[in-house]
Design a protein around this motif. Structure first.
Motif, PDB file in Angstrom:
ATOM      1  N   ILE A 541       0.992  -1.246   0.197  1.00  0.00           N
ATOM      2  CA  ILE A 541       0.025  -0.023  -0.035  1.00  0.00           C
ATOM      3  C   ILE A 541       0.733   1.153  -0.018  1.00  0.00           C
ATOM      4  CG2 ILE A 541      -0.325  -0.043   2.555  1.00  0.00           C
ATOM      5  CD1 ILE A 541      -3.045   0.993  -0.024  1.00  0.00           C
ATOM      6  N   LEU A 542       2.051   1.207   0.391  1.00  0.00           N
ATOM      7  CA  LEU A 542       2.993   2.352   0.585  1.00  0.00           C
ATOM      8  C   LEU A 542       3.006   2.775  -0.860  1.00  0.00           C
ATOM      9  CD1 LEU A 542       5.590   1.496   3.119  1.00  0.00           C
ATOM     10  CD2 LEU A 542       3.500   2.741   3.436  1.00  0.00           C
ATOM     11  N   GLU A 544       1.028   3.728  -2.999  1.00  0.00           N
ATOM     12  CA  GLU A 544      -0.022   4.523  -3.223  1.00  0.00           C
ATOM     13  C   GLU A 544       0.327   5.913  -2.402  1.00  0.00           C
ATOM     14  OE1 GLU A 544      -2.521   5.094  -5.129  1.00  0.00           O
ATOM     15  OE2 GLU A 544      -3.998   6.046  -4.110  1.00  0.00           O
ATOM     16  N   THR A 545       0.975   5.669  -1.398  1.00  0.00           N
ATOM     17  CA  THR A 545       0.985   6.976  -0.553  1.00  0.00           C
ATOM     18  C   THR A 545       2.379   7.494  -0.428  1.00  0.00           C
ATOM     19  OG1 THR A 545       1.638   5.467   1.360  1.00  0.00           O
ATOM     20  CG2 THR A 545      -0.704   6.089   1.184  1.00  0.00           C
ATOM     21  N   VAL A 546       3.292   6.825  -1.021  1.00  0.00           N
ATOM     22  CA  VAL A 546       4.978   7.049  -0.782  1.00  0.00           C
ATOM     23  C   VAL A 546       5.544   7.638  -2.058  1.00  0.00           C
ATOM     24  CG1 VAL A 546       6.960   6.608   0.101  1.00  0.00           C
ATOM     25  CG2 VAL A 546       4.890   6.250   1.448  1.00  0.00           C
ATOM     26  N   PHE A 603     -13.539   1.384   0.633  1.00  0.00           N
ATOM     27  CA  PHE A 603     -12.193   1.591   0.413  1.00  0.00           C
ATOM     28  C   PHE A 603     -11.724   1.290  -0.909  1.00  0.00           C
ATOM     29  CE2 PHE A 603      -7.589   0.132   1.381  1.00  0.00           C
ATOM     30  CZ  PHE A 603      -7.214   1.519   1.694  1.00  0.00           C
ATOM     31  N   ARG A 606     -12.427   3.716  -2.897  1.00  0.00           N
ATOM     32  CA  ARG A 606     -11.355   5.024  -2.764  1.00  0.00           C
ATOM     33  C   ARG A 606     -10.107   4.744  -3.461  1.00  0.00           C
ATOM     34  NH1 ARG A 606      -9.347   7.771   2.846  1.00  0.00           N
ATOM     35  NH2 ARG A 606      -7.590   9.173   1.837  1.00  0.00           N
ATOM     36  N   LEU A 607      -9.743   3.554  -3.652  1.00  0.00           N
ATOM     37  CA  LEU A 607      -8.398   3.215  -3.999  1.00  0.00           C
ATOM     38  C   LEU A 607      -8.714   3.056  -5.796  1.00  0.00           C
ATOM     39  CD1 LEU A 607      -6.305   0.542  -2.235  1.00  0.00           C
ATOM     40  CD2 LEU A 607      -6.210   3.067  -2.196  1.00  0.00           C
ATOM     41  N   ASN A 663      -4.662  10.309  -2.204  1.00  0.00           N
ATOM     42  CA  ASN A 663      -4.318   9.462  -1.150  1.00  0.00           C
ATOM     43  C   ASN A 663      -2.860   9.628  -0.744  1.00  0.00           C
ATOM     44  OD1 ASN A 663      -6.940   8.276  -1.340  1.00  0.00           O
ATOM     45  ND2 ASN A 663      -6.217   6.798  -2.863  1.00  0.00           N
ATOM     46  N   ASP A 665       0.558  10.513   0.978  1.00  0.00           N
ATOM     47  CA  ASP A 665       1.027  10.928   2.247  1.00  0.00           C
ATOM     48  C   ASP A 665       2.116  11.976   2.131  1.00  0.00           C
ATOM     49  OD1 ASP A 665       1.861  11.554   4.798  1.00  0.00           O
ATOM     50  OD2 ASP A 665       1.916   9.371   5.386  1.00  0.00           O
TER      51      ASP A 665
ATOM     52  N   CYS B   9      -9.630   0.639   7.410  1.00  0.00           N
ATOM     53  CA  CYS B   9      -8.876   0.652   6.068  1.00  0.00           C
ATOM     54  C   CYS B   9      -7.943   1.961   5.851  1.00  0.00           C
ATOM     55  CB  CYS B   9      -9.829   0.262   4.905  1.00  0.00           C
ATOM     56  SG  CYS B   9     -10.318  -1.469   4.955  1.00  0.00           S
ATOM     57  N   ASN B  10      -8.891   2.906   6.058  1.00  0.00           N
ATOM     58  CA  ASN B  10      -8.363   4.427   5.691  1.00  0.00           C
ATOM     59  C   ASN B  10      -6.906   4.561   6.449  1.00  0.00           C
ATOM     60  OD1 ASN B  10     -10.235   5.033   3.857  1.00  0.00           O
ATOM     61  ND2 ASN B  10     -11.342   6.016   5.307  1.00  0.00           N
ATOM     62  N   LEU B  12      -4.530   2.364   6.614  1.00  0.00           N
ATOM     63  CA  LEU B  12      -3.520   2.253   5.915  1.00  0.00           C
ATOM     64  C   LEU B  12      -2.775   2.955   5.165  1.00  0.00           C
ATOM     65  CD1 LEU B  12      -5.471  -1.074   4.490  1.00  0.00           C
ATOM     66  CD2 LEU B  12      -3.223  -1.137   6.049  1.00  0.00           C
ATOM     67  N   LEU B  13      -3.595   4.190   4.666  1.00  0.00           N
ATOM     68  CA  LEU B  13      -3.238   5.213   4.073  1.00  0.00           C
ATOM     69  C   LEU B  13      -2.338   6.269   4.692  1.00  0.00           C
ATOM     70  CD1 LEU B  13      -6.273   5.722   1.553  1.00  0.00           C
ATOM     71  CD2 LEU B  13      -4.089   4.623   0.978  1.00  0.00           C
ATOM     72  N   PHE B  15      -0.189   5.176   7.411  1.00  0.00           N
ATOM     73  CA  PHE B  15       0.763   4.529   8.158  1.00  0.00           C
ATOM     74  C   PHE B  15       2.252   4.635   7.903  1.00  0.00           C
ATOM     75  CE2 PHE B  15      -0.235  -0.154   7.289  1.00  0.00           C
ATOM     76  CZ  PHE B  15       0.067  -0.107   6.128  1.00  0.00           C
ATOM     77  N   ALA B  16       2.380   5.576   6.506  1.00  0.00           N
ATOM     78  CA  ALA B  16       3.835   5.409   6.002  1.00  0.00           C
ATOM     79  C   ALA B  16       4.773   5.640   6.878  1.00  0.00           C
ATOM     80  CB  ALA B  16       3.603   6.297   4.803  1.00  0.00           C
ATOM     81  N   LEU B  20       7.671   2.890   7.179  1.00  0.00           N
ATOM     82  CA  LEU B  20       8.998   3.194   6.559  1.00  0.00           C
ATOM     83  C   LEU B  20      10.189   2.589   7.295  1.00  0.00           C
ATOM     84  CD1 LEU B  20       8.647   6.658   4.472  1.00  0.00           C
ATOM     85  CD2 LEU B  20       8.792   4.346   3.407  1.00  0.00           C
ATOM     86  N   THR B  26       5.683  -3.976   5.722  1.00  0.00           N
ATOM     87  CA  THR B  26       4.489  -3.541   5.183  1.00  0.00           C
ATOM     88  C   THR B  26       3.936  -4.758   4.429  1.00  0.00           C
ATOM     89  OG1 THR B  26       5.034  -1.287   4.932  1.00  0.00           O
ATOM     90  CG2 THR B  26       3.235  -1.951   3.615  1.00  0.00           C
ATOM     91  N   PHE B  27       3.065  -5.425   5.070  1.00  0.00           N
ATOM     92  CA  PHE B  27       2.355  -6.745   4.352  1.00  0.00           C
ATOM     93  C   PHE B  27       1.633  -6.385   3.220  1.00  0.00           C
ATOM     94  CE2 PHE B  27       3.200  -7.653   8.789  1.00  0.00           C
ATOM     95  CZ  PHE B  27       4.051  -8.675   8.863  1.00  0.00           C
ATOM     96  N   MET B  29      -2.007  -6.536   1.104  1.00  0.00           N
ATOM     97  CA  MET B  29      -3.209  -5.896   1.513  1.00  0.00           C
ATOM     98  C   MET B  29      -4.242  -7.284   2.299  1.00  0.00           C
ATOM     99  SD  MET B  29      -3.678  -2.855   1.156  1.00  0.00           S
ATOM    100  CE  MET B  29      -5.176  -2.185   0.786  1.00  0.00           C
TER     101      MET B  29
END
Lengths: 1014, 192
Positions: A541-542, A544-546, A603, A606-607, A663, A665, B9-10, B12-13, B15-16, B20, B26-27, B29
């Motif tokens: 998922i990172l 998407e955010t990173v 969710f 959202r993605l 989304n 971060d 779920c949100n 998850l967006l 927790f970077a 990191l 980071t597992f 989904m």
């Protein structure tokens, strides 16, 4: 797994098991052989067919797999005697799902349900099919059917969930909720409820219909005991009461939560909000969310304006006494909530003007004296700091600085407290207003503090965070400010050195790595930035955010292959999740966690609507086009798979733009680039703090970013189709008058015109105004800079306008002046824009944020698209089947058209030669020369000689002994060298430039051969 | 400042900043979402003022108790085993850098132990840790965990894992934590 074989489509289990074993151990060839053997014995068994299809799909043969699945499906439908069971259906379903044919799996299950009307297992299978297809109405109907059949509560709740999803996701009338409520009421009357999630679902139904009192009544009754964790129950109850405007009861409930969880900050805010009867904008969350958050504006605009002063003061007093009680109860620990509460109370008083403002600063100071040594101090108070006036800010800082004079006895505490003070400085933007010399002294003192305190980390495990780690990030930030304010490259290099130094000592600090990613990108050392990004191991998922930390730079670089990898990793993650998500929703249904069902579906949406995802879906074909742009044939192949770019056009339609989600971060981005499209360092520094505060307002910037991204998506979605149409219509002009062309041609011309109008609007002007501006620049009546910063889009527009004009001749002067044709405009614009980029005398090494990305894009986009137009024209000029002509085209056509093409080719050749020379000049110097040059920037003289340079402080630390800092740190300090870092920078810059040069050379080669053919 | 609530779920967006960190995996989904779908009450997140995620944790009934923390602490967990092997299992613990050294992990571990002890009546809580992760091993020891056994090549067939345990009140004689003399292989793990 044995159960899986119980009713293996009527085939004995012993025959099937070896096949599954082979599949599970990925021996697909062996399993296929066995499956073929099985099919020979049971040729009409749908299960045997499904197995073979499954194996073929795993072997990467989707078409064969689909064919066999369809055969099995046909058998299920046509042959009444054929054996159908859940195993057969679920195996087929797996294959259909992997082949993206969910609807075919659904048809199989629907057929089986008709054939075996009361088979619950198959009905559940069909329900899951509807879940995968998001067919909420069908889900509801089927769940009700199962409920009526067996009377189990779970099926009723599946139906209720399906109703909620219709209301949430399909904007179906809220009236359906009444139906759901009635269904549940009826069930509860006879069976009550036994499941906490069932209760939560029922409460959410009531809350969505704003029946708060009824919900409170249910929760306060016997059913309330279903919620096992008492605080969770109270939080829901508090929220319901608050939404019902029963503030006094809500206050009481929140107070109870605080007594058992004194550190619960969100509940404290709810408590205070209810106590003061603020006009809180309670989030429209339902009971499925356990938290009761009202949404607070950062500035906390909520004013208890309807309370009298006396009433307000009396309520504040009760809040104060509660907080004091909480503080006494948890004294001495790490519980901060009850202490931070004082600041919040003072903030409220201040808003209402009932107390002296000094109290607010005092409250902040008290909190600092207690928790100033914790590394979360600054983030705890960050939002409060922004409310300080300039005068308060000075007062607060002055008092903080005084504490430095008499630091705590423990060196560790003293260090941590000093770090908190620096963080407050950073948060308040002090670095933008301090005199340069003071700023420089501060950085050096901070660095000395870091080095001195390395001894504290002597015995730490290398994996543990070191003491004082945050200092280096802050030092680097200040050095970038110094660079911004002075434009002295040395500061920027020092910022890099400090971070590299920190990573040599401990290589796990991700904050340093992210800062380096941005600094190296700025410095034109993108390969190095990419390397550090890879070290962050961003996955799942990172991505998407990173990934915003690197992707935007990569897309504008010549590192095409690495960019392709980043995009494909990202898309794989997203596609996998979007495909699997419904299966996880089924798990939530199965385990009766109904709140998660709704959450998962939302969710996934959202993605699915992610702006990053949409952009990546456009970036992939655009990147492919860039990579293949030298070959018209290969570009046409790409378009065959892209539906000629039409599908991409739909990706930016209004409906999609409305539901776009953002989304990313942005939290860890550097201060100077709060979003990917903003880089303050590109502009000159201007004095004045208020201006900066406004400029650095991250929230506002994020909103602006959304607007920019939407425009970008629209432009990217137009681009492939515009390229396609340009290639298609350029030869039309050769056929003579457009009127004589086919209807198809006319449509294409009409379409490109309308797309160009859209494109012009996107870059800020009407089509006519954009054309006028281009012509004015061409005629020298307006300067190039009138195009604004996005010259790439303007030049793309110019190239496509030329292609369109070839058929319409709108741009030609009435006098048929050859210099006025649209070819000349393209040539002029490309030549001018590129030569402007080449006029900077400095090398890339010396110019952070250099024009290299612009130059790369000019070549990779407008110039490349223009060559495609030229290739298309030339191909149509040549007689069919003949690639080369003995006599030149110019001779044979003898037209101004052919001359224009020739001129354009010449122009591009000369432009690319210029770029080639410029790039070669950049990389001509040896690495050693570069290193010397970079080092000289680091050794410049300083106004504060007694402190030495940043480099000298770093180098001095090398002499720290093993006894002081331990073996590991000592060895790291010895191994660090500024020259090594400079060498890496130089090598990365050279590699980037070389890749760009080879792109230019390949295009030159192509143009030479085109030139030869005409 | 730990508002501990259900993980959603949100999160998850957001927790970077926790994930990191090199020690936080980071597992994929389905890992997170399976936990959410099956044991939503045991997958909790702690949030600091300003909505920063401090950490998170999760655990579940009937299989395995796992918790974890992000940049803000959180934990994930579950309960598993039969008879005297009925236990809670901690899958992961992570705390965001700026919230470390505040005994946050201790707080979350206690929360989990309490739930396993009081609500689920488990005999013990266990967890796996990389044999090389000394800071974590020391921390667990401080919290009362002992090394029960070594699991050879537990981590991707490379590094050994240590199975650490803490007995709960139901295991009166502390039988569950008597260390095994020989190391075992991952195949020998009871609940595989």
């Amino acid at each position: 797994m044995a159960a899986r074989f119980g009713l293996a489509g009527g085939i004995p289990e012993r025959r099937v098991r070896p096949i599954w074993d082979a599949i599970d151990s990925r021996q697909f060839k062996a399993s296929l052989k066995l499956a073929n053997g099985l099919l020979a014995k049971y040729p009409t068994s749908p299960y045997a067919l499904a197995l073979k299809a499954l194996i073929l799909e795993r072997m990467g043969k989707p078409e064969e797999a689909l064919g066999i699945c369809l055969e099995a499906k046909e058998l299920l439908h046509s042959n009444n005697s054929v054996h159908v069971d859940y195993l057969t259906l679920s195996t087929l379903q797996i294959v259909f799902q992997r082949l993206d044919h969910l609807e075919l799996a659904t048809l199989c299950y629907e057929h089986a349900c008709v054939k075996y009307p009361n088979n619950l297992e198959i009905m559940i299978g069909l329900f899951n099919c509807y879940v995968r297809e998001c067919s909420y109405v069908k889900q509801q109907q089927l769940a009700m059917k199962m409920y009526k059949l067996v009377g189990e509560e779970r099926f009723l709740l599946w139906a209720v969930c399906s109703i909620q999803l219709q209301v949430h996701c399909s904007s179906t009338s809220q009236k359906l909720l009444q139906l759901a409520e009635a269904l549940m009421k009826k069930h509860m009357a006879s069976n009550s409820l036994h499941d906490p999630e069932a209760l939560v679902l029922y409460l959410s139904l009531l809350e969505q219909q704003e029946k708060f009192d009824a919900a409170v009544e249910v929760l306060s009754g016997d059913l309330g005991s279903l919620i096992g964790i008492q605080e969770d129950k109270l939080r829901i109850q508090g929220r319901l009461l608050a939404r019902a405007c029963n503030y006094s009861a809500a206050t009481e409930i929140f107070e109870r939560v605080l007594v058992s969880c004194p550190d619960d900050w969100e509940v404290f805010l709810c408590y205070l909000g209810c106590l003061l009867e603020d006009d809180l904008n309670w989030l429209k969350m339902d009971a499925t969310m356990q938290i009761c958050s009202p949404s607070f504006d950062d500035n906390g605009a909520c004013k208890a304006n309807h309370l009298s002063n006396d009433e307000f003061n009396s309520r504040i007093s009760s809040a104060v006494s509660l907080v004091q009680r909480l503080q006494t109860d948890c004294n001495g620990g790490f519980v901060r909530g009850a202490f931070l509460a004082n600041i919040e109370i003072e903030r409220r008083c201040r808003l209402c003007g009932t107390k002296h403002d000094d109290n607010f600063v005092e409250a902040l100071l008290t909190y600092f004296y207690r928790f100033g040594h914790l590394s979360c101090f600054a983030s705890d108070v960050e939002n409060f700091l922004h409310l300080l006036t300039l005068e308060e800010k000075d007062k607060f800082l002055e008092k903080l600085m005084k504490t430095l004079e008499s630091p705590p006895a423990s060196p560790l505490k003293a260090l941590d407290q000093a770090i908190s003070i620096f963080k407050v400085h950073e948060s308040l933007g002090v670095m933008f207003s301090l005199p340069l010399t003071d700023l420089e002294v501060t950085t050096k003192r901070m660095l000395q503090m870091y080095c001195k305190n390395l001894t504290l980390s002597k015995d730490l495990d290398p994996q543990e965070n070191m003491h004082g780690e945050e200092l280096l990030s802050m030092i680097s930030n200040i050095l970038v400010v110094l660079f911004w304010r002075t434009r002295i490259l040395g500061y920027l290099l020092e910022a890099i050195m400090v971070l590299e130094y920190g990573l040599t000592i401990r290589r796990y600090v991700w904050q340093y790595k992210i800062q380096l990613v941005h600094l190296y990108s700025l410095l034109g050392a993108l390969p190095l930035a990419y390397e550090w990004y890879c070290m962050l191991e961003v996955k799942n998922i990172l991505v998407e955010t990173v990934s915003h930390h690197i992707l935007p730079q990569m897309l504008n670089s010549p590192l095409w292959s690495e960019t392709g990898d980043l995009l494909s990793d990202y898309l794989k993650f997203m596609d996998d999740h979007l495909r699997e998500s419904a299966d996880l929703t089924s798990v939530a249904y199965r385990h009766r966690n109904y709140s998660k069902v709704i959450e998962f579906v939302q969710f996934k949406e959202r993605l699915g609507h992610s702006s990053r995802l949409l952009t990546a879906r456009l970036d992939v074909p655009i990147l492919q086009l860039k990579q293949k742009a030298n070959s018209l044939e290969e570009v046409e192949c790409i378009f065959e798979n892209l539906n000629c770019g039409s599908k991409l056009l739909e990706m930016s339609n209004e409906d999609k733009m409305k539901i776009l989600t953002f989304n990313e971060d942005f939290h860890a981005r550097p201060w100077w680039s709060p979003t990917p499209n903003i880089n303050y360092l590109a502009d000159n520094f201007e004095e004045g703090f208020p201006w900066l505060k406004e400029k650095l307002n991250k929230k506002k910037k994020a909103v602006e970013e959304e607007g920019i991204v939407k425009k970008l998506i629209e432009r990217k979605s137009l681009l492939p189709r515009l390229i396609y149409l340009s290639i298609q219509i350029s030869p039309i002009s050769l056929k003579g008058n457009v009127g004589n062309g086919s209807l198809h041609d006319a449509d294409a011309i009409k379409e490109i015109k309308s797309l160009l109008e859209k494109y012009a609007r996107n870059i800020g002007l009407s089509f006519d105004d954009a054309m006028s501006l281009l012509l004015a620049i061409f005629k020298g009546q307006k300067p190039l800079k009138d195009l604004g910063p996005d010259i790439i889009s303007w030049l793309n527009f110019t190239v496509f306008v030329n292609a369109w004009n070839l058929c319409c001749h709108q741009l030609e002067s009435p006098r048929k002046d050859s210099s006025m044709n649209s070819w000349s405009v393209v040539d002029y614009m490309l030549r001018s824009c590129i030569s402007e980029q080449l006029t900077h005398p400095e090398t890339v090494l010396a110019v952070p944020g250099s024009n290299l990305p612009v130059l790369v894009q000019l070549v990779a986009e407008p110039l490349a698209w223009h060559i495609l137009v030229i290739q298309s024209c030339i191909r149509s000029m040549l007689p069919a089947g003949k690639k080369k002509k003995k006599t030149g085209l110019v001779d044979s056509l003898n037209s101004s058209y052919a001359h224009a093409v020739c001129d354009s080719v010449q122009c591009l050749i000369s432009v690319l030669q210029d770029i080639g020379k410029w790039v070669s000049n950049q990389i001509r110097k040896s690495e050693d020369q570069d290193v010397d040059r970079l080092l000289s920037h680091l050794q410049r003289s300083s106004s504060q000689e007694e402190l030495g340079s940043i480099l000298s402080i770093l180098e001095a630390s090398e002499s720290m002994s093993v006894s002081e800092v331990g073996e590991r740190i000592s060895a790291a300090l010895q191994s660090w060298s500024a020259a090594t870092v400079c060498r890496k920078i130089s090598a990365a810059q050279h590699s980037l430039l070389s890749q760009f040069l080879s792109i230019c050379e390949s295009k030159l080669k192509l143009l030479y051969s085109i030139n030869k053919s005409i | 400042m730990t508002t501990i609530r259900r993980f959603c779920c949100n999160d998850l967006l957001r927790f970077a900043s926790v994930n990191l960190d090199h020690l936080t995996e980071t597992f994929n989904m389905s890992f997170y979402m399976t936990y959410l779908a099956r044991w939503p009450d045991y997958f909790r997140v702690a949030v600091a003022p300003g909505n920063h995620i401090m950490g998170y944790s999760k655990f579940s009934i009937a299989v395995d108790l796992l918790y974890y923390f992000f940049a803000i602490p959180n934990f994930m967990g579950k309960v598993e085993g039969q008879g005297e092997s009925w236990h809670g299992h901690v899958t992961a613990v992570t705390v965001a850098p700026q919230y470390r050294r505040q005994q946050l992990a201790k707080k979350l571990m206690h929360l989990l132990e309490n739930i396993s002890d009081k609500m689920d009546k488990a005999y013990f809580v266990d967890l796996f840790v990389r044999a090389s992760n000394m800071p974590a091993i020391k921390m667990y020891e401080k919290l009362g965990y002992v090394i029960y056994r070594r699991v050879l090549h537990y981590y991707s067939g490379e590094e050994d894992g240590l199975d650490m345990r803490k007995a709960l009140s139901r295991d009166v004689d502390k039988k569950s934590i008597i260390p095994l003399k020989r190391p075992i292989t991952p195949d020998e793990l009871e609940y595989d």
